[in-house]
Each structure stands twice: as structure tokens, then as C-alpha cells.
Scaffold this motif. Sequence first.
Motif, PDB file in Angstrom:
ATOM      1  N   GLU A  35      17.233  20.621  30.231  1.00  0.00           N
ATOM      2  CA  GLU A  35      16.548  19.615  30.265  1.00  0.00           C
ATOM      3  C   GLU A  35      15.063  19.774  30.794  1.00  0.00           C
ATOM      4  O   GLU A  35      14.255  19.394  29.824  1.00  0.00           O
ATOM      5  CB  GLU A  35      17.185  18.439  30.923  1.00  0.00           C
ATOM      6  N   MET A  36      14.998  20.480  31.995  1.00  0.00           N
ATOM      7  CA  MET A  36      13.587  20.843  32.493  1.00  0.00           C
ATOM      8  C   MET A  36      12.894  21.921  31.543  1.00  0.00           C
ATOM      9  O   MET A  36      11.692  21.792  31.416  1.00  0.00           O
ATOM     10  CB  MET A  36      13.801  21.285  33.944  1.00  0.00           C
ATOM     11  N   ILE A  37      13.737  22.828  31.058  1.00  0.00           N
ATOM     12  CA  ILE A  37      13.062  23.886  30.164  1.00  0.00           C
ATOM     13  C   ILE A  37      12.486  23.124  28.791  1.00  0.00           C
ATOM     14  O   ILE A  37      11.427  23.396  28.405  1.00  0.00           O
ATOM     15  CB  ILE A  37      14.003  24.976  29.803  1.00  0.00           C
ATOM     16  N   TRP A  38      13.241  22.212  28.333  1.00  0.00           N
ATOM     17  CA  TRP A  38      12.888  21.530  27.203  1.00  0.00           C
ATOM     18  C   TRP A  38      11.740  20.601  27.367  1.00  0.00           C
ATOM     19  O   TRP A  38      10.698  20.700  26.838  1.00  0.00           O
ATOM     20  CB  TRP A  38      14.115  20.650  26.699  1.00  0.00           C
ATOM     21  N   VAL A  39      11.755  19.974  28.519  1.00  0.00           N
ATOM     22  CA  VAL A  39      10.494  19.250  28.832  1.00  0.00           C
ATOM     23  C   VAL A  39       9.243  20.051  29.257  1.00  0.00           C
ATOM     24  O   VAL A  39       8.097  19.754  28.791  1.00  0.00           O
ATOM     25  CB  VAL A  39      10.890  18.049  30.049  1.00  0.00           C
ATOM     26  N   THR A  40       9.529  21.106  30.050  1.00  0.00           N
ATOM     27  CA  THR A  40       8.271  21.746  30.334  1.00  0.00           C
ATOM     28  C   THR A  40       7.748  22.532  29.437  1.00  0.00           C
ATOM     29  O   THR A  40       6.363  22.791  29.403  1.00  0.00           O
ATOM     30  CB  THR A  40       8.593  22.658  31.795  1.00  0.00           C
ATOM     31  N   THR A  41       8.317  23.061  28.407  1.00  0.00           N
ATOM     32  CA  THR A  41       7.827  23.693  27.265  1.00  0.00           C
ATOM     33  C   THR A  41       7.492  22.879  26.280  1.00  0.00           C
ATOM     34  O   THR A  41       6.818  23.296  25.284  1.00  0.00           O
ATOM     35  CB  THR A  41       9.135  24.701  26.529  1.00  0.00           C
ATOM     36  N   GLY A  42       7.465  21.441  26.114  1.00  0.00           N
ATOM     37  CA  GLY A  42       7.282  20.807  25.251  1.00  0.00           C
ATOM     38  C   GLY A  42       8.334  20.942  23.827  1.00  0.00           C
ATOM     39  O   GLY A  42       7.950  20.731  22.828  1.00  0.00           O
ATOM     40  N   GLY A  43       9.446  21.446  24.333  1.00  0.00           N
ATOM     41  CA  GLY A  43      10.454  22.054  23.031  1.00  0.00           C
ATOM     42  C   GLY A  43       9.659  23.075  22.273  1.00  0.00           C
ATOM     43  O   GLY A  43      10.166  23.249  20.929  1.00  0.00           O
ATOM     44  N   ASP A  44       8.758  23.688  22.650  1.00  0.00           N
ATOM     45  CA  ASP A  44       8.280  25.043  22.206  1.00  0.00           C
ATOM     46  C   ASP A  44       9.201  26.202  21.938  1.00  0.00           C
ATOM     47  O   ASP A  44       9.911  26.695  22.743  1.00  0.00           O
ATOM     48  CB  ASP A  44       7.114  25.694  22.858  1.00  0.00           C
ATOM     49  N   MET A  45       9.916  26.150  20.759  1.00  0.00           N
ATOM     50  CA  MET A  45      11.033  27.135  20.468  1.00  0.00           C
ATOM     51  C   MET A  45      10.648  28.405  20.513  1.00  0.00           C
ATOM     52  O   MET A  45      11.657  29.456  20.688  1.00  0.00           O
ATOM     53  CB  MET A  45      11.421  26.835  18.915  1.00  0.00           C
ATOM     54  N   GLU A  46       9.269  28.929  20.447  1.00  0.00           N
ATOM     55  CA  GLU A  46       9.116  30.462  20.919  1.00  0.00           C
ATOM     56  C   GLU A  46       9.422  30.576  22.279  1.00  0.00           C
ATOM     57  O   GLU A  46       9.967  31.703  22.622  1.00  0.00           O
ATOM     58  CB  GLU A  46       7.747  30.794  20.552  1.00  0.00           C
ATOM     59  N   THR A  47       8.742  29.827  23.256  1.00  0.00           N
ATOM     60  CA  THR A  47       9.214  30.128  24.483  1.00  0.00           C
ATOM     61  C   THR A  47      10.918  30.011  24.869  1.00  0.00           C
ATOM     62  O   THR A  47      11.353  30.788  25.532  1.00  0.00           O
ATOM     63  CB  THR A  47       8.467  29.129  25.396  1.00  0.00           C
ATOM     64  N   ILE A  48      11.448  29.059  24.247  1.00  0.00           N
ATOM     65  CA  ILE A  48      12.967  28.977  24.569  1.00  0.00           C
ATOM     66  C   ILE A  48      13.553  29.971  24.141  1.00  0.00           C
ATOM     67  O   ILE A  48      14.514  30.452  24.572  1.00  0.00           O
ATOM     68  CB  ILE A  48      13.333  27.423  23.841  1.00  0.00           C
ATOM     69  N   ASN A  49      13.286  30.426  22.947  1.00  0.00           N
ATOM     70  CA  ASN A  49      13.968  31.632  22.133  1.00  0.00           C
ATOM     71  C   ASN A  49      13.626  33.027  22.936  1.00  0.00           C
ATOM     72  O   ASN A  49      14.442  33.569  23.214  1.00  0.00           O
ATOM     73  CB  ASN A  49      13.250  31.871  20.825  1.00  0.00           C
ATOM     74  N   LEU A  51      13.559  32.952  26.273  1.00  0.00           N
ATOM     75  CA  LEU A  51      14.204  32.655  27.458  1.00  0.00           C
ATOM     76  C   LEU A  51      15.730  33.099  27.107  1.00  0.00           C
ATOM     77  O   LEU A  51      16.346  33.520  27.662  1.00  0.00           O
ATOM     78  CB  LEU A  51      14.116  31.286  27.944  1.00  0.00           C
ATOM     79  N   THR A  52      16.118  32.437  25.849  1.00  0.00           N
ATOM     80  CA  THR A  52      17.225  32.663  25.310  1.00  0.00           C
ATOM     81  C   THR A  52      17.636  34.451  25.421  1.00  0.00           C
ATOM     82  O   THR A  52      18.536  34.775  25.604  1.00  0.00           O
ATOM     83  CB  THR A  52      17.601  32.120  23.934  1.00  0.00           C
ATOM     84  N   ASP A  53      16.720  34.883  24.785  1.00  0.00           N
ATOM     85  CA  ASP A  53      16.690  36.454  24.522  1.00  0.00           C
ATOM     86  C   ASP A  53      16.815  37.359  25.830  1.00  0.00           C
ATOM     87  O   ASP A  53      17.659  37.950  26.132  1.00  0.00           O
ATOM     88  CB  ASP A  53      15.493  37.053  23.875  1.00  0.00           C
ATOM     89  N   VAL A  54      16.526  36.819  26.846  1.00  0.00           N
ATOM     90  CA  VAL A  54      16.220  37.386  28.459  1.00  0.00           C
ATOM     91  C   VAL A  54      17.761  37.097  28.771  1.00  0.00           C
ATOM     92  O   VAL A  54      18.430  37.879  29.390  1.00  0.00           O
ATOM     93  CB  VAL A  54      15.280  36.819  29.276  1.00  0.00           C
ATOM     94  N   LEU A  55      18.063  35.759  28.542  1.00  0.00           N
ATOM     95  CA  LEU A  55      19.844  35.453  28.914  1.00  0.00           C
ATOM     96  C   LEU A  55      20.702  36.425  28.294  1.00  0.00           C
ATOM     97  O   LEU A  55      21.786  36.889  29.241  1.00  0.00           O
ATOM     98  CB  LEU A  55      20.012  33.867  28.544  1.00  0.00           C
ATOM     99  N   VAL A  56      20.421  36.553  26.959  1.00  0.00           N
ATOM    100  CA  VAL A  56      21.480  37.503  26.464  1.00  0.00           C
ATOM    101  C   VAL A  56      21.197  38.822  26.487  1.00  0.00           C
ATOM    102  O   VAL A  56      22.265  39.420  26.894  1.00  0.00           O
ATOM    103  CB  VAL A  56      21.438  36.990  24.786  1.00  0.00           C
ATOM    104  N   SER A  57      20.121  39.430  26.546  1.00  0.00           N
ATOM    105  CA  SER A  57      19.969  40.781  26.659  1.00  0.00           C
ATOM    106  C   SER A  57      20.068  41.226  28.116  1.00  0.00           C
ATOM    107  O   SER A  57      20.547  42.386  28.436  1.00  0.00           O
ATOM    108  CB  SER A  57      18.380  41.256  26.243  1.00  0.00           C
ATOM    109  N   MET A  58      19.948  40.312  29.078  1.00  0.00           N
ATOM    110  CA  MET A  58      20.074  41.065  30.329  1.00  0.00           C
ATOM    111  C   MET A  58      21.795  40.609  30.887  1.00  0.00           C
ATOM    112  O   MET A  58      21.988  40.975  32.138  1.00  0.00           O
ATOM    113  CB  MET A  58      19.417  40.039  31.322  1.00  0.00           C
ATOM    114  N   ASN A  59      22.476  40.003  29.772  1.00  0.00           N
ATOM    115  CA  ASN A  59      23.910  39.840  30.215  1.00  0.00           C
ATOM    116  C   ASN A  59      24.560  41.158  30.170  1.00  0.00           C
ATOM    117  O   ASN A  59      25.530  41.193  29.123  1.00  0.00           O
ATOM    118  CB  ASN A  59      24.392  38.730  29.536  1.00  0.00           C
ATOM    119  N   THR A  60      24.397  42.170  30.878  1.00  0.00           N
ATOM    120  CA  THR A  60      25.083  43.371  30.871  1.00  0.00           C
ATOM    121  C   THR A  60      25.359  43.742  32.155  1.00  0.00           C
ATOM    122  O   THR A  60      24.982  43.323  33.261  1.00  0.00           O
ATOM    123  CB  THR A  60      24.168  44.624  30.616  1.00  0.00           C
TER     124      THR A  60
END
Length: 118
Positions: A35-49, A51-60
Motif C-alpha cells: 500500500e505504501m509503495i503504491w501511494v508513494t509512487t502514485g501507482g507508477d508502474m515503472e518504479t513498481i516493476n 522494485l518487483t524485479d529486485v525482489l525476484v532477481s535477488m531471491n537467490t
Amino acid sequence: MNKTLLRKGIILPSGAIGKDKINLVAGAITQPFAEMIWVTTGGDMETINRLTDVLVSMNTPADRGKLFKIIKMLYGLLGLQFSEEADPMDQDPAVLDYFIFSFTADFGEIIRDYIAEK
């Protein structure tokens, strides 16, 4: 075996990880985070994507501990209090693996819900 994780039901007496407990804890902390990511980015999908890439790519195995620290740091930057229940999740590799998996899956689901509402 880690006594804190055992006492909290994160590791079961058999030595297996408590997936239900980990899912419960991850779900509880992911909602305010997303929720805070959504609010602070204003729903900016480039930023959210990104972040998602970091969550996925660092999950090693090599980076999972660092990823956990990044998640905790992001909590603080967002003005959120990191859960005491989630705090010891990095004390066992199998627990951390499942926690990050659950956290990332929950994050993706919550963001998809926000996109659908948009």
C-alpha cells in the motif's frame, strides 16, 4: 535448531518449516508495504516493476539475506514498523527462502488488485 523460530512456530518441533505461520506473517507485513509503495509512487508502474524485479532477481541463495535487509530498510523509509514476528525470518535459510517467496507473491497479488481498481 533456532529456539526463537521454534518458539514462534516458524520452525516446527519436527524441524520442518511452518509454512502456514510464515504465510500468515508475510501476508500481514506485505499489505501495508504494498500500500505504501503504491501511494508513494502514485501507482507508477515503472518504479513498481523495478522494485518487483529486485525482489525476484535477488531471491537467490547468495542474495536472499541482502534482500531481507533491503526489505527491512524500505519499511523504515516508508515510515512502517517492521514486524517482530518477521524479524527473525533470516535466521534459517529455508525459512528465509519461503518467507521471501511468500512476501514476493503477496506483493504481486496486492499490486495486481491496485491496478485492477485503477
